[in-house]
Design an enzyme around this catalytic site. Structure first.
Site, mmCIF file in Angstrom:
data_model
loop_
_atom_site.group_PDB
_atom_site.id
_atom_site.type_symbol
_atom_site.label_atom_id
_atom_site.label_comp_id
_atom_site.label_asym_id
_atom_site.label_seq_id
_atom_site.Cartn_x
_atom_site.Cartn_y
_atom_site.Cartn_z
ATOM 1 N N HIS A 132 0.862 -1.203 0.166
ATOM 2 C CA HIS A 132 0.020 -0.079 0.095
ATOM 3 C C HIS A 132 0.893 1.299 -0.061
ATOM 4 C CE1 HIS A 132 -3.074 -2.762 1.981
ATOM 5 N NE2 HIS A 132 -3.534 -2.522 0.943
ATOM 6 N N LYS A 153 -16.161 -7.441 4.272
ATOM 7 C CA LYS A 153 -15.193 -8.214 4.849
ATOM 8 C C LYS A 153 -15.086 -8.388 6.240
ATOM 9 C CE LYS A 153 -11.577 -7.515 1.228
ATOM 10 N NZ LYS A 153 -10.369 -6.575 0.914
ATOM 11 N N ARG A 181 -1.278 -6.221 -8.017
ATOM 12 C CA ARG A 181 -0.355 -6.964 -7.747
ATOM 13 C C ARG A 181 0.198 -8.007 -8.616
ATOM 14 N NH1 ARG A 181 -2.912 -8.391 -2.244
ATOM 15 N NH2 ARG A 181 -4.424 -8.609 -3.729
ATOM 16 N N SER A 218 -2.995 -7.732 2.845
ATOM 17 C CA SER A 218 -3.193 -7.527 4.091
ATOM 18 C C SER A 218 -3.483 -9.110 4.774
ATOM 19 C CB SER A 218 -4.351 -6.751 4.257
ATOM 20 O OG SER A 218 -4.027 -5.682 4.085
#
Ligand code: PNS
Length: 164
Positions: free
Chosen positions: A18, A42, A91, A129
Site C-alpha cells: 500500500h 469483509k 499486484r 493484508s
C-alpha cells in the site's frame, strides 16, 4: 493542472505494498486522499480508527497525502472531495478481474472519474493484508511485509484475540 486522487481500500492492515502505491501516487498527483472504507463486506481485524491512525503515521513523509475514511459509494465520496481519479494497485493478474469490474462499475456510476491502475512494485507483489494476518497468526515473521508500527499492532491484536 491540480489533480486530486483518491486511493481507497480496506487497509486491514496497511502493508508495504500500500505504501508503495501511496508514495508513487504522491509523485503523480497534486493531492492524494487515502480513504479507509468503513462499510465493507469483509471481516476486519482493525477498527476504522486504528486503520486510519496507522496510515496517518505512515504517510507523514508525504506532504500532499491525507488520510480519511468513507462510507457509502466510493464515487460519491470522490465527488465530494472534488477528485477525478481513483487509484488502485495491481499486484498480479489474479487481481485483474476484480479491479476490472470495479473500475467499469465506477465509470458507469461516475463517468467523469477515471480509475488509474498502478502496478505494485515487484518486491511487494506477493503481499496482501490477509497473508500478513495469517503469517502473524501462526507466529511467522512479517517484518518484510509491513512497517514496524503495523507489525507491533498486528501482534498486539492477535494476542488480544487469543485471550478471548
Ligand atoms: O482494499 P479493498 O478491500 O480491495 O478495497 C475495496 C474498496 C473498499 C475500494 C471497494 O469495496 C469500495 O469501493 N467500496 C465502497 C462501496 C462502493 O463504492 N462499491 C462499488 C464499487 S464497484
Amino acid at each position: 493542472m491540480r489533480t486530486v486522487a483518491v486511493y481507497p481500500g480496506s487497509f486491514d492492515p496497511p502493508t508495504y505494498g500500500h505504501l508503495d502505491i501511496i508514495e508513487r501516487s504522491s509523485r503523480v498527483f497534486s493531492r492524494v486522499i487515502v480513504a479507509v472504507a468503513l462499510n465493507i463486506r469483509k471481516n476486519v481485524c482493525f477498527t476504522p480508527r486504528e486503520r486510519e491512525s496507522m496510515l496517518r503515521k505512515l504517510t507523514r513523509p508525504w506532504g500532499n497525502v491525507e488520510v480519511t475514511s468513507f462510507s457509502g459509494l466510493l464515487v460519491e465520496f470522490a465527488r465530494k472531495k472534488d477528485a477525478h481519479v481513483l487509484v488502485r494497485g495491481l499486484r498480479a493478474i489474479s487481481d485483474f478481474e476484480y479491479e476490472y469490474q470495479m473500475a467499469h462499475m465506477n465509470t458507469k456510476l461516475a463517468p467523469e472519474i477515471d480509475t488509474v491502475i498502478m502496478m505494485t512494485g515487484e518486491r511487494y507483489s506477493a503481499i496482501s493484508s490477509n497473508i500478513v494476518k495469517e503469517i502473524a497468526m501462526f507466529g511467522g515473521k512479517i517484518d518484510d511485509l509491513v512497517p514496524p508500527l503495523v507489525r507491533d499492532l498486528v501482534f498486539i491484536k492477535l494476542k488480544g484475540a487469543k485471550r478471548k
